[in-house]
Design a protein around this motif. Structure first.
Motif, PDB file in Angstrom:
ATOM      1  N   LEU A  33       0.831  -1.208   0.000  1.00 26.41           N
ATOM      2  CA  LEU A  33       0.000   0.000   0.000  1.00 26.41           C
ATOM      3  C   LEU A  33       0.864   1.256   0.000  1.00 26.41           C
ATOM      4  CD1 LEU A  33      -2.752  -1.288   2.448  1.00 26.41           C
ATOM      5  CD2 LEU A  33      -2.946  -0.996  -0.038  1.00 26.41           C
ATOM      6  N   LEU A  34       2.004   1.174   0.678  1.00 28.16           N
ATOM      7  CA  LEU A  34       2.937   2.310   0.673  1.00 28.16           C
ATOM      8  C   LEU A  34       3.496   2.526  -0.737  1.00 28.16           C
ATOM      9  CD1 LEU A  34       4.469   4.410   2.407  1.00 28.16           C
ATOM     10  CD2 LEU A  34       6.158   2.633   2.919  1.00 28.16           C
ATOM     11  N   ASP A  35       3.884   1.426  -1.379  1.00 24.39           N
ATOM     12  CA  ASP A  35       4.383   1.516  -2.755  1.00 24.39           C
ATOM     13  C   ASP A  35       3.303   2.078  -3.690  1.00 24.39           C
ATOM     14  OD1 ASP A  35       6.953   0.669  -2.275  1.00 24.39           O
ATOM     15  OD2 ASP A  35       6.664  -1.376  -3.026  1.00 24.39           O
ATOM     16  N   ASP A  36       2.068   1.602  -3.509  1.00 22.02           N
ATOM     17  CA  ASP A  36       0.962   2.121  -4.335  1.00 22.02           C
ATOM     18  C   ASP A  36       0.844   3.638  -4.176  1.00 22.02           C
ATOM     19  OD1 ASP A  36       0.306  -0.368  -5.270  1.00 22.02           O
ATOM     20  OD2 ASP A  36      -1.438  -0.652  -3.965  1.00 22.02           O
ATOM     21  N   LYS A  37       1.013   4.095  -2.931  1.00 22.58           N
ATOM     22  CA  LYS A  37       0.896   5.531  -2.664  1.00 22.58           C
ATOM     23  C   LYS A  37       2.031   6.297  -3.352  1.00 22.58           C
ATOM     24  CE  LYS A  37      -0.864   9.201  -0.963  1.00 22.58           C
ATOM     25  NZ  LYS A  37      -2.167   9.666  -1.459  1.00 22.58           N
ATOM     26  N   PHE A  38       3.243   5.746  -3.263  1.00 25.54           N
ATOM     27  CA  PHE A  38       4.371   6.419  -3.925  1.00 25.54           C
ATOM     28  C   PHE A  38       4.153   6.474  -5.440  1.00 25.54           C
ATOM     29  CE2 PHE A  38       7.124   5.060  -0.143  1.00 25.54           C
ATOM     30  CZ  PHE A  38       7.006   6.307   0.451  1.00 25.54           C
ATOM     31  N   ALA A  39       3.607   5.393  -5.990  1.00 25.19           N
ATOM     32  CA  ALA A  39       3.341   5.363  -7.433  1.00 25.19           C
ATOM     33  C   ALA A  39       2.311   6.437  -7.796  1.00 25.19           C
ATOM     34  CB  ALA A  39       2.865   3.971  -7.854  1.00 25.19           C
ATOM     35  N   ALA A  40       1.304   6.587  -6.935  1.00 22.12           N
ATOM     36  CA  ALA A  40       0.276   7.600  -7.186  1.00 22.12           C
ATOM     37  C   ALA A  40       0.873   9.001  -7.095  1.00 22.12           C
ATOM     38  CB  ALA A  40      -0.871   7.431  -6.178  1.00 22.12           C
ATOM     39  N   LEU A  41       1.719   9.207  -6.096  1.00 25.80           N
ATOM     40  CA  LEU A  41       2.366  10.523  -5.946  1.00 25.80           C
ATOM     41  C   LEU A  41       3.279  10.806  -7.139  1.00 25.80           C
ATOM     42  CD1 LEU A  41       3.216  10.348  -2.133  1.00 25.80           C
ATOM     43  CD2 LEU A  41       1.633  11.967  -3.212  1.00 25.80           C
ATOM     44  N   TYR A  42       3.926   9.759  -7.633  1.00 22.09           N
ATOM     45  CA  TYR A  42       4.790   9.906  -8.813  1.00 22.09           C
ATOM     46  C   TYR A  42       3.973  10.352 -10.022  1.00 22.09           C
ATOM     47  CZ  TYR A  42       7.844   8.534 -12.687  1.00 22.09           C
ATOM     48  OH  TYR A  42       8.589   8.526 -13.836  1.00 22.09           O
ATOM     49  N   ARG A  43       2.852   9.663 -10.238  1.00 23.01           N
ATOM     50  CA  ARG A  43       2.003  10.006 -11.389  1.00 23.01           C
ATOM     51  C   ARG A  43       1.465  11.431 -11.260  1.00 23.01           C
ATOM     52  NH1 ARG A  43       0.358   4.645 -10.462  1.00 23.01           N
ATOM     53  NH2 ARG A  43      -1.504   5.354  -9.336  1.00 23.01           N
ATOM     54  N   ALA A  44       1.262  11.864 -10.017  1.00 17.61           N
ATOM     55  CA  ALA A  44       0.734  13.210  -9.786  1.00 17.61           C
ATOM     56  C   ALA A  44       1.830  14.266  -9.847  1.00 17.61           C
ATOM     57  CB  ALA A  44       0.036  13.252  -8.432  1.00 17.61           C
ATOM     58  N   GLY A  45       3.066  13.825 -10.108  1.00 19.35           N
ATOM     59  CA  GLY A  45       4.175  14.775 -10.215  1.00 19.35           C
ATOM     60  C   GLY A  45       4.637  15.325  -8.880  1.00 19.35           C
ATOM     61  N   LYS A  46       4.382  14.590  -7.798  1.00 20.13           N
ATOM     62  CA  LYS A  46       4.738  15.091  -6.469  1.00 20.13           C
ATOM     63  C   LYS A  46       6.103  14.596  -5.995  1.00 20.13           C
ATOM     64  CE  LYS A  46       0.557  16.832  -5.231  1.00 20.13           C
ATOM     65  NZ  LYS A  46       0.281  18.132  -4.617  1.00 20.13           N
ATOM     66  N   ILE A  47       6.733  13.756  -6.795  1.00 19.41           N
ATOM     67  CA  ILE A  47       8.013  13.173  -6.358  1.00 19.41           C
ATOM     68  C   ILE A  47       9.114  13.568  -7.339  1.00 19.41           C
ATOM     69  CG2 ILE A  47       9.267  10.978  -6.142  1.00 19.41           C
ATOM     70  CD1 ILE A  47       6.793   9.850  -4.760  1.00 19.41           C
ATOM     71  N   HIS A  48      10.224  14.026  -6.799  1.00 20.93           N
ATOM     72  CA  HIS A  48      11.391  14.335  -7.632  1.00 20.93           C
ATOM     73  C   HIS A  48      12.123  13.025  -7.919  1.00 20.93           C
ATOM     74  CE1 HIS A  48      10.778  18.528  -6.540  1.00 20.93           C
ATOM     75  NE2 HIS A  48      10.640  18.112  -5.293  1.00 20.93           N
ATOM     76  N   GLY A  49      12.430  12.782  -9.175  1.00 23.28           N
ATOM     77  CA  GLY A  49      13.168  11.565  -9.508  1.00 23.28           C
ATOM     78  C   GLY A  49      12.245  10.355  -9.586  1.00 23.28           C
ATOM     79  N   GLY A  50      12.826   9.179  -9.468  1.00 21.31           N
ATOM     80  CA  GLY A  50      12.103   7.944  -9.730  1.00 21.31           C
ATOM     81  C   GLY A  50      11.421   7.363  -8.508  1.00 21.31           C
ATOM     82  N   VAL A  51      10.545   6.394  -8.804  1.00 21.33           N
ATOM     83  CA  VAL A  51       9.905   5.593  -7.750  1.00 21.33           C
ATOM     84  C   VAL A  51      10.131   4.128  -8.100  1.00 21.33           C
ATOM     85  CG1 VAL A  51       7.683   4.846  -6.805  1.00 21.33           C
ATOM     86  CG2 VAL A  51       8.190   7.294  -7.032  1.00 21.33           C
TER      87      VAL A  51
END
Lengths: 342, 321
Positions: A33-51
């Motif tokens: 579930l944590l990974d799913d959240k990071f993936a969602a944040l990545y798609r939303a452009g909230k994370i710098h760099g990769g997931v």
């Protein structure tokens, strides 16, 4: 009757097999579930760099984490959210590192999976594969020199890392020194896009153990119960003084190398094979079948965990980002020896 | 009594092992054999379990040192030759050098590099690679030129909370002698005026300090007073002492045994040109090894690296401007 386990525990000595499975499952669930959240944040452009997520590898990773004591040493790799949580890494450390919070363990200086707290035995990986193994060796070597006995160390790898010189040097070094090292190799069949046929030529990576003179273990990495049994044995062997142990788990990465990667190169036949089973689903079916938990209980845990993750993200999103004007820009601890010339 | 540069390194390690239970030595052949150059002679006997042979695995040797440092120890890693440290390069520059900055956990390891040319050494036992390490943030790079500095800087290096690349020159190992070990020393990070002069500053480090001093002696017979600055440490680099010297002489020649592209001599000249441009009355010059692998035959080797004669020739060109 259902067993009641309020909070997952990782003390390396779960009271019963069912208890250990339940504890490990809950770390798997939390990691997924944590990974799913990071993936969602990545798609939303909230994370710098990769997931980089561990979908399909949670059973092995959680089994590794729960097999360790808090006083052991763990050098996780990129798909080890479950093992990290089981070893004791708080969710908020992961969230803060992915979001670059100044309050996280890496303070925005490093990100995503490059996190850890060396003082607590959780070593922060560098990107160069195989390089963490000898660092684990060093901690174990130093503990022996200091007269501290009883601790073991795990380094996690993928099958791709077994092709590196660092892997060879470090495993040989551990064997020569008879260190209590457990090398856990997740053979997920693709190193980024490179299939095993272009990575190694032996029939089973576990065979390599013979050449190094270390213990050898093979396991179905989609089966939590099997992973727990194997890791318990391997960790036990190392702790009992039988030297390094090589564990090879066969599984399939159920995601891209990172969230930027659609993994279109993965052979559909492998996906349909038993290797392509989702270990989380397998574990849930097992828990229900064995009456360790029921569907209602699983749903409760899922919603509780989602809330816990959302809470952590909500906290971190309001935290300060690192300030370049407050940064000391000195790479060494001996400030008086820092270069002042710009 | 006379003490060689190599004796000083052995004695500094003995001192460190005696004074600090966190210190251990790990490297190829360093145990019962006492090291390829005998820099750890008898230390395994004197300090049982703390001077240990490593397999031929430079990467894993450094990785182990980083782990031991995380656990609070102070490892000294002997590379048999500096040239072989490139096999452990990744662990030095990516693991050891980044640990403190990334995690706030310091990484006090020493990597001893027997470096520099000797007659017959050839391409793979002669290299000077201090500049490559100095290029990376997170490392301290020391280049002692004297018996006294070999001793005092190695002892000081053990107390430094960061990875130290300790470049000890093989040509100086047995060639250089002192009457006794020093009881006091300049701190790491400070350059030393090895010879006072008026007409030209020669900046050098490690074995090249001695070539520069010999050239200065020769030039003195022609009436030139040459100032020689021994950098001692290439990172940090004591720009202040260099610029103060150039302020006195108005001319600069920088001498290094390493290859010319980039490197310590280029760095010194860049700093003097940008910060001390108005102090110069002639273009600053540098003298390095030639841009080829280090040759095996003494005839070629002597022409490849700067010698006292080559330094004097380069100095004359500047002095006549």
């Amino acid at each position: 009757m259902l067993q009641t386990v309020s909070e997952p525990r990782a003390d390396g000595a779960a009271g019963s097999v069912a208890g250990a499975q339940l504890a490990a499952y809950r770390f798997m669930l939390k990691a997924r579930l944590l990974d799913d959240k990071f993936a969602a944040l990545y798609r939303a452009g909230k994370i710098h760099g990769g997931v980089f997520i561990g979908k399909g590898q949670e059973a092995l990773s959680a089994a590794t984490g729960v097999s360790l004591k808090k006083t052991d040493v763990f050098a996780p790799l990129i798909r080890d959210a479950a093992g990290r949580l089981a070893f004791g890494e708080p969710i908020i450390d992961a969230v803060r590192t992915y979001l670059g919070s100044a309050l996280g363990p890496m303070r925005g200086r490093d990100g995503n999976v490059h996190r850890g707290r060396p003082q607590t035995g959780l070593l922060p990986m560098i990107s160069h594969l195989g390089a963490m193994i000898s660092v684990v060796n060093g901690v174990l070597f130093a503990r022996r020199m200091k007269g501290i006995s009883g601790s073991v160390g795990v380094a996690s790898l993928g099958e791709g890392a077994t092709s590196t010189g660092a892997f060879h040097e470090a495993l040989n070094q551990a064997a020569v020194e008879k260190l209590p090292l457990i090398l856990v190799v997740a053979n997920n069949h693709y190193a980024y896009s490179t299939p095993n046929s272009r990575q190694f030529a032996c029939a089973d990576l576990a065979e390599k153990a013979v050449g190094y003179g270390v213990g050898s273990h093979s396991v179905d990495g989609t089966d939590l119960a099997a992973c727990l049994a194997t890791l318990t044995e391997a960790v036990g062997n190392a702790r009992a003084g039988h030297g390094p142990q090589l564990v090879v788990a066969n599984l399939l990465r159920l995601c891209g190398h990172g969230e930027h990667d659609d993994a279109s190169y993965i052979d559909p036949k492998l996906k349909k094979s038993p290797l392509g089973r989702d270990c989380l689903k397998v574990a849930e079916d097992f828990l229900v079948e064995e009456k360790i938990a029921d569907a209602a209980q699983l749903a409760v845990w899922r919603s509780e965990t989602i809330r816990e993750i959302e809470d952590a993200v909500a906290i971190v999103q309001r935290e300060p980002a690192p300030d370049p004007f407050a940064e000391k820009w000195c790479a060494i601890a001996s400030v008086h020896l820092g270069e002042t010339h710009e | 009594m006379s003490i060689t540069y190599l004796d000083a390194i052995r004695e500094a390690q003995a001192h460190a092992l005696r004074a600090d239970p966190r210190v251990f030595i790990y490297g190829q052949d360093v145990g019962a054999f006492g090291g390829a150059f005998k820099a750890t002679k008898n230390l395994a006997v004197e300090f049982p379990g703390r001077v240990l042979d490593a397999p031929i695995s430079e990467d894993a040797m450094i990785g182990l040192a980083v782990g031991a440092a995380i656990e609070g120890l102070r490892p000294i890693i002997e590379m048999q030759f500096a040239d072989f440290s490139t096999v452990g390069f990744n662990q030095i520059v990516n693991q050891a050098a980044t640990l403190f900055w990334r995690t706030n956990v310091s990484c006090p390891i020493i990597v001893r590099l027997p470096f520099g040319g000797t007659s017959g050494g050839g391409p793979f036992h002669s290299q000077c690679i201090e500049a490559i390490y100095a290029h990376y943030p997170g490392l301290v790079v020391l280049t002692p030129a004297t018996v006294e500095d070999a001793y005092s800087m190695l002892i000081e290096a053990v107390a430094i909370d960061d990875p130290v690349i300790f470049c000890e020159h093989k040509f100086l190992y047995r060639h250089l002698k002192a009457e006794k070990l020093p009881s006091e020393a300049l701190p790491v990070g400070k350059a030393r005026i090895a010879r006072v002069g008026r007409d030209l500053t020669i900046v050098a480090y490690s074995a090249m300090v001695h070539e520069a001093l010999e050239a200065a002696t020769e030039l003195a017979t022609e009436g030139w007073q040459i100032e020689v600055v021994d950098l001692r440490s290439v990172k940090p680099l004591d720009t202040d002492t260099v610029i103060a010297s150039v302020a006195r002489t108005g001319k600069l020649l920088c001498v290094g045994e390493a290859w010319p592209w980039g490197g310590v001599t280029a760095e010194v000249i860049a700093r003097v040109a940008s910060e001390g441009y108005g102090l110069l009355d002639a273009p600053p010059q540098r003298l390095n090894a030639k841009d080829t692998p280090v040759p095996y035959h003494p005839n070629l080797w002597t022409a490849h690296r700067p010698t006292a004669r080559a330094v004097a020739t380069a100095a004359r060109k500047i002095l006549r401007q």
